[in-house]
Write a protein that holds these residues in place. Structure first.
Motif, PDB file in Angstrom:
ATOM      1  N   LEU A  18       0.854  -1.179   0.000  1.00 60.41           N
ATOM      2  CA  LEU A  18       0.000   0.000   0.000  1.00 60.41           C
ATOM      3  C   LEU A  18       0.889   1.228   0.000  1.00 60.41           C
ATOM      4  CD1 LEU A  18      -2.779  -0.720   2.675  1.00 60.41           C
ATOM      5  CD2 LEU A  18      -3.138  -0.480   0.209  1.00 60.41           C
ATOM      6  N   ARG A  19       0.377   2.323  -0.545  1.00 59.39           N
ATOM      7  CA  ARG A  19       1.077   3.600  -0.438  1.00 59.39           C
ATOM      8  C   ARG A  19       0.155   4.607   0.225  1.00 59.39           C
ATOM      9  NH1 ARG A  19       3.609   7.780  -4.897  1.00 59.39           N
ATOM     10  NH2 ARG A  19       1.404   8.236  -5.247  1.00 59.39           N
ATOM     11  N   LEU A  20       0.583   5.106   1.365  1.00 55.50           N
ATOM     12  CA  LEU A  20      -0.154   6.150   2.068  1.00 55.50           C
ATOM     13  C   LEU A  20       0.335   7.512   1.616  1.00 55.50           C
ATOM     14  CD1 LEU A  20      -0.163   4.740   5.716  1.00 55.50           C
ATOM     15  CD2 LEU A  20      -1.730   4.236   3.830  1.00 55.50           C
ATOM     16  N   SER A  21      -0.591   8.455   1.580  1.00 56.16           N
ATOM     17  CA  SER A  21      -0.263   9.836   1.264  1.00 56.16           C
ATOM     18  C   SER A  21      -0.714  10.733   2.396  1.00 56.16           C
ATOM     19  CB  SER A  21      -0.959  10.275  -0.033  1.00 56.16           C
ATOM     20  OG  SER A  21      -0.543   9.495  -1.128  1.00 56.16           O
ATOM     21  N   CYS A  22       0.010  11.810   2.573  1.00 55.72           N
ATOM     22  CA  CYS A  22      -0.340  12.824   3.568  1.00 55.72           C
ATOM     23  C   CYS A  22      -0.268  14.176   2.862  1.00 55.72           C
ATOM     24  CB  CYS A  22       0.614  12.765   4.748  1.00 55.72           C
ATOM     25  SG  CYS A  22       0.394  14.094   5.956  1.00 55.72           S
ATOM     26  N   ILE A  51      11.033  11.907   8.216  1.00 55.79           N
ATOM     27  CA  ILE A  51      11.846  12.473   7.147  1.00 55.79           C
ATOM     28  C   ILE A  51      12.162  13.923   7.488  1.00 55.79           C
ATOM     29  CG2 ILE A  51       9.828  13.155   5.774  1.00 55.79           C
ATOM     30  CD1 ILE A  51      11.490  12.275   3.271  1.00 55.79           C
ATOM     31  N   SER A  52      13.370  14.349   7.154  1.00 59.59           N
ATOM     32  CA  SER A  52      13.826  15.686   7.500  1.00 59.59           C
ATOM     33  C   SER A  52      13.181  16.735   6.610  1.00 59.59           C
ATOM     34  CB  SER A  52      15.343  15.760   7.378  1.00 59.59           C
ATOM     35  OG  SER A  52      15.738  15.536   6.021  1.00 59.59           O
ATOM     36  N   TRP A  53      13.439  18.027   6.960  1.00 62.48           N
ATOM     37  CA  TRP A  53      12.883  19.131   6.192  1.00 62.48           C
ATOM     38  C   TRP A  53      13.246  19.034   4.716  1.00 62.48           C
ATOM     39  CZ3 TRP A  53      15.357  20.053  10.985  1.00 62.48           C
ATOM     40  CH2 TRP A  53      14.516  20.516  12.006  1.00 62.48           C
ATOM     41  N   SER A  54      14.473  18.693   4.461  1.00 73.35           N
ATOM     42  CA  SER A  54      14.948  18.654   3.073  1.00 73.35           C
ATOM     43  C   SER A  54      14.637  17.343   2.374  1.00 73.35           C
ATOM     44  CB  SER A  54      16.464  18.864   3.043  1.00 73.35           C
ATOM     45  OG  SER A  54      17.110  17.765   3.682  1.00 73.35           O
ATOM     46  N   GLY A  55      14.274  16.344   3.180  1.00 73.14           N
ATOM     47  CA  GLY A  55      14.076  15.012   2.637  1.00 73.14           C
ATOM     48  C   GLY A  55      15.360  14.223   2.524  1.00 73.14           C
ATOM     49  N   GLY A  56      16.467  14.817   2.936  1.00 71.44           N
ATOM     50  CA  GLY A  56      17.749  14.156   2.803  1.00 71.44           C
ATOM     51  C   GLY A  56      18.028  13.095   3.838  1.00 71.44           C
ATOM     52  N   ASP A  73       7.302  15.200  -1.346  1.00 69.23           N
ATOM     53  CA  ASP A  73       7.352  16.015  -2.557  1.00 69.23           C
ATOM     54  C   ASP A  73       6.879  17.406  -2.162  1.00 69.23           C
ATOM     55  OD1 ASP A  73       6.217  15.554  -5.995  1.00 69.23           O
ATOM     56  OD2 ASP A  73       7.063  17.274  -4.976  1.00 69.23           O
ATOM     57  N   ASP A  74       7.830  18.284  -1.911  1.00 67.76           N
ATOM     58  CA  ASP A  74       7.476  19.623  -1.443  1.00 67.76           C
ATOM     59  C   ASP A  74       6.738  20.433  -2.508  1.00 67.76           C
ATOM     60  OD1 ASP A  74      10.382  20.204   0.737  1.00 67.76           O
ATOM     61  OD2 ASP A  74       8.591  18.951   0.943  1.00 67.76           O
ATOM     62  N   ALA A  75       6.903  20.096  -3.759  1.00 71.84           N
ATOM     63  CA  ALA A  75       6.236  20.840  -4.836  1.00 71.84           C
ATOM     64  C   ALA A  75       4.720  20.701  -4.761  1.00 71.84           C
ATOM     65  CB  ALA A  75       6.737  20.356  -6.186  1.00 71.84           C
ATOM     66  N   ILE A  76       4.267  19.563  -4.195  1.00 70.58           N
ATOM     67  CA  ILE A  76       2.819  19.352  -4.085  1.00 70.58           C
ATOM     68  C   ILE A  76       2.391  19.141  -2.638  1.00 70.58           C
ATOM     69  CG2 ILE A  76       2.544  18.505  -6.438  1.00 70.58           C
ATOM     70  CD1 ILE A  76       2.522  15.659  -5.289  1.00 70.58           C
ATOM     71  N   ASN A  77       3.262  19.537  -1.707  1.00 72.95           N
ATOM     72  CA  ASN A  77       2.919  19.496  -0.283  1.00 72.95           C
ATOM     73  C   ASN A  77       2.418  18.120   0.168  1.00 72.95           C
ATOM     74  OD1 ASN A  77       3.549  22.178  -0.347  1.00 72.95           O
ATOM     75  ND2 ASN A  77       1.517  22.919   0.209  1.00 72.95           N
ATOM     76  N   THR A  78       3.133  17.090  -0.225  1.00 73.05           N
ATOM     77  CA  THR A  78       2.674  15.736   0.078  1.00 73.05           C
ATOM     78  C   THR A  78       3.817  14.854   0.573  1.00 73.05           C
ATOM     79  OG1 THR A  78       0.938  15.905  -1.601  1.00 73.05           O
ATOM     80  CG2 THR A  78       1.478  13.707  -0.833  1.00 73.05           C
ATOM     81  N   MET A  79       3.498  14.046   1.546  1.00 75.55           N
ATOM     82  CA  MET A  79       4.428  13.042   2.056  1.00 75.55           C
ATOM     83  C   MET A  79       3.837  11.669   1.775  1.00 75.55           C
ATOM     84  SD  MET A  79       5.758  12.391   5.960  1.00 75.55           S
ATOM     85  CE  MET A  79       4.103  12.159   6.607  1.00 75.55           C
ATOM     86  N   TYR A  80       4.719  10.687   1.609  1.00 75.23           N
ATOM     87  CA  TYR A  80       4.267   9.341   1.280  1.00 75.23           C
ATOM     88  C   TYR A  80       4.875   8.306   2.227  1.00 75.23           C
ATOM     89  CZ  TYR A  80       3.196  11.664  -3.129  1.00 75.23           C
ATOM     90  OH  TYR A  80       2.725  12.534  -4.082  1.00 75.23           O
ATOM     91  N   LEU A  81       4.192   7.183   2.330  1.00 73.81           N
ATOM     92  CA  LEU A  81       4.753   6.020   2.998  1.00 73.81           C
ATOM     93  C   LEU A  81       4.450   4.810   2.121  1.00 73.81           C
ATOM     94  CD1 LEU A  81       6.262   5.028   5.551  1.00 73.81           C
ATOM     95  CD2 LEU A  81       4.004   4.389   6.472  1.00 73.81           C
ATOM     96  N   GLN A  82       5.467   4.327   1.425  1.00 73.75           N
ATOM     97  CA  GLN A  82       5.324   3.120   0.624  1.00 73.75           C
ATOM     98  C   GLN A  82       5.546   1.923   1.533  1.00 73.75           C
ATOM     99  OE1 GLN A  82       4.512   2.680  -2.733  1.00 73.75           O
ATOM    100  NE2 GLN A  82       4.460   0.506  -2.178  1.00 73.75           N
TER     101      GLN A  82
END
Length: 124
Positions: A18-22, A51-56, A73-82
């Motif tokens: 499953l892939r969760l989105s936030c 995950i950190s601010w930068s995603g790094g 993905d900061d461009a679309i204000n979304t975080m994921y959990l695969q």
């Protein structure tokens, strides 16, 4: 302030994915370190991944390491959990959370904003 909305939960067989989105409101998403927590019936809320601010930088609970992947993905204000290779013990309500001051924390008290949760059920 930020509002968080999770999606992507559901019923899946053991071994499935499953892939969760936030999804986050506002234009300051990149200023928040983010995390996923989960809570099973009768149990305390537990850390899953962050995950950190930068995603790094990413952080995982031992129980999900190698199976789950957090990303943003900061461009679309979304975080994921695969979530791959799901197990019945992964069954829980999954919450996303945002932290303004601390990155990578496993302590739920470090997070300032929470979503409403999405149910993940893994059948055996």
């Amino acid at each position: 302030q930020v509002q968080l909305v999770e999606s992507g939960g559901g019923l899946v067989q053991a071994g499935g994915s499953l892939r969760l989105s936030c999804a986050a409101s506002g234009r300051t998403f990149r200023r928040y370190a983010m995390g996923w927590f989960r809570q099973a019936p009768g149990k305390e809320r537990e850390f899953v991944a962050a995950i950190s601010w930068s995603g790094g930088s990413t952080y995982y609970a031992e129980s999900v390491k190698g199976r789950f992947t957090i990303s943003r993905d900061d461009a679309i204000n979304t975080m994921y959990l695969q979530m791959n290779s799901l197990k019945p013990e992964d069954t829980a309500v999954y919450y996303c959370a945002a932290a303004t001051l601390i990155s990578g924390s496993k302590d739920s008290r470090s997070y300032d904003y929470w979503g409403q949760g999405t149910q993940v059920t893994v059948s055996s």
